[in-house]
Scaffold this motif. Sequence first.
Motif, PDB file in Angstrom:
ATOM      1  N   LEU A  69       0.824  -1.210   0.000  1.00 46.14           N
ATOM      2  CA  LEU A  69       0.000   0.000   0.000  1.00 46.14           C
ATOM      3  C   LEU A  69       0.855   1.257   0.000  1.00 46.14           C
ATOM      4  N   THR A  70       1.904   1.251   0.810  1.00 47.42           N
ATOM      5  CA  THR A  70       2.804   2.400   0.864  1.00 47.42           C
ATOM      6  C   THR A  70       3.439   2.645  -0.499  1.00 47.42           C
ATOM      7  N   ALA A  71       3.895   1.575  -1.153  1.00 45.34           N
ATOM      8  CA  ALA A  71       4.503   1.705  -2.477  1.00 45.34           C
ATOM      9  C   ALA A  71       3.486   2.206  -3.500  1.00 45.34           C
ATOM     10  N   ALA A  72       2.281   1.690  -3.443  1.00 43.92           N
ATOM     11  CA  ALA A  72       1.249   2.118  -4.385  1.00 43.92           C
ATOM     12  C   ALA A  72       0.890   3.585  -4.175  1.00 43.92           C
ATOM     13  N   MET A  73       0.783   3.999  -2.918  1.00 43.36           N
ATOM     14  CA  MET A  73       0.471   5.401  -2.628  1.00 43.36           C
ATOM     15  C   MET A  73       1.607   6.310  -3.074  1.00 43.36           C
ATOM     16  N   ALA A  74       2.854   5.887  -2.868  1.00 38.78           N
ATOM     17  CA  ALA A  74       3.999   6.689  -3.294  1.00 38.78           C
ATOM     18  C   ALA A  74       4.029   6.807  -4.810  1.00 38.78           C
ATOM     19  N   ALA A  75       3.745   5.718  -5.511  1.00 41.51           N
ATOM     20  CA  ALA A  75       3.716   5.755  -6.977  1.00 41.51           C
ATOM     21  C   ALA A  75       2.605   6.673  -7.461  1.00 41.51           C
ATOM     22  N   HIS A  76       1.461   6.599  -6.809  1.00 46.24           N
ATOM     23  CA  HIS A  76       0.346   7.470  -7.175  1.00 46.24           C
ATOM     24  C   HIS A  76       0.707   8.929  -6.942  1.00 46.24           C
TER      25      HIS A  76
ATOM     26  N   ASP B 288      -0.013  18.522 -10.383  1.00 45.37           N
ATOM     27  CA  ASP B 288      -0.552  19.360  -9.313  1.00 45.37           C
ATOM     28  C   ASP B 288       0.233  20.640  -9.101  1.00 45.37           C
ATOM     29  N   ARG B 289       1.431  20.707  -9.620  1.00 40.04           N
ATOM     30  CA  ARG B 289       2.291  21.861  -9.338  1.00 40.04           C
ATOM     31  C   ARG B 289       2.448  22.744 -10.554  1.00 40.04           C
ATOM     32  N   GLU B 290       2.496  24.043 -10.283  1.00 40.98           N
ATOM     33  CA  GLU B 290       2.778  25.000 -11.342  1.00 40.98           C
ATOM     34  C   GLU B 290       4.283  25.063 -11.535  1.00 40.98           C
ATOM     35  N   PRO B 291       4.743  25.330 -12.755  1.00 41.95           N
ATOM     36  CA  PRO B 291       6.189  25.454 -12.975  1.00 41.95           C
ATOM     37  C   PRO B 291       6.792  26.538 -12.074  1.00 41.95           C
ATOM     38  N   GLY B 292       7.913  26.229 -11.461  1.00 42.75           N
ATOM     39  CA  GLY B 292       8.609  27.187 -10.617  1.00 42.75           C
ATOM     40  C   GLY B 292       8.083  27.275  -9.203  1.00 42.75           C
ATOM     41  N   LYS B 293       7.060  26.547  -8.880  1.00 42.60           N
ATOM     42  CA  LYS B 293       6.485  26.560  -7.534  1.00 42.60           C
ATOM     43  C   LYS B 293       6.861  25.264  -6.837  1.00 42.60           C
ATOM     44  N   ALA B 294       7.623  25.342  -5.756  1.00 42.48           N
ATOM     45  CA  ALA B 294       8.062  24.152  -5.020  1.00 42.48           C
ATOM     46  C   ALA B 294       7.019  23.743  -3.996  1.00 42.48           C
ATOM     47  N   ASN B 295       6.928  22.472  -3.753  1.00 38.75           N
ATOM     48  CA  ASN B 295       6.083  21.901  -2.706  1.00 38.75           C
ATOM     49  C   ASN B 295       4.620  22.311  -2.813  1.00 38.75           C
ATOM     50  N   GLY B 296       4.138  22.582  -4.008  1.00 37.03           N
ATOM     51  CA  GLY B 296       2.732  22.906  -4.165  1.00 37.03           C
ATOM     52  C   GLY B 296       2.386  24.315  -3.761  1.00 37.03           C
TER      53      GLY B 296
ATOM     54  N   ALA C 150       3.681  10.247  -6.800  1.00 33.30           N
ATOM     55  CA  ALA C 150       4.731  10.661  -7.735  1.00 33.30           C
ATOM     56  C   ALA C 150       4.150  10.934  -9.117  1.00 33.30           C
ATOM     57  N   ALA C 151       3.197  10.133  -9.537  1.00 33.15           N
ATOM     58  CA  ALA C 151       2.579  10.332 -10.849  1.00 33.15           C
ATOM     59  C   ALA C 151       1.697  11.569 -10.864  1.00 33.15           C
ATOM     60  N   ALA C 152       1.053  11.876  -9.750  1.00 31.16           N
ATOM     61  CA  ALA C 152       0.145  13.016  -9.679  1.00 31.16           C
ATOM     62  C   ALA C 152       0.869  14.322  -9.393  1.00 31.16           C
ATOM     63  N   ALA C 153       2.032  14.271  -8.783  1.00 32.12           N
ATOM     64  CA  ALA C 153       2.731  15.479  -8.339  1.00 32.12           C
ATOM     65  C   ALA C 153       3.011  16.474  -9.463  1.00 32.12           C
ATOM     66  N   PRO C 154       3.561  16.096 -10.607  1.00 31.64           N
ATOM     67  CA  PRO C 154       3.849  17.094 -11.638  1.00 31.64           C
ATOM     68  C   PRO C 154       2.597  17.812 -12.134  1.00 31.64           C
TER      69      PRO C 154
END
Length: 89
Positions: A58-65, A73-81, A67-71
């Motif tokens: 579950l931890t691995a699946a959540m981390a993969a999810h 969710d973020r605007e270019p040049g904005k760190a940590n959301g 990681a796939a969703a992170a780009p």
Amino acid sequence: MADREALSYEQARDELTSVVKRLEAGGLSLEQSLDLWERGERLAGICAEWLEGARARLTAAMAAHDAAAAPADREPGKANGAGNGETPF
């Protein structure tokens, strides 16, 4: 543990439940009680291994999810959301 491959989580849990009921019912010799106690300990270990494995998956699946969703969710040049309504901590 050899039993882990032979027993599913559900089988180990059900057998452990049976062992506990037999111990609680009493009427066993000391040797029988010790044998059951040892079997119960092995079964509890098998259950713990299955649960740890499930937790890791579950931890691995959540981390993969994440990681796939992170780009996306973020605007270019904005760190940590930062800047998208999320707190960066």
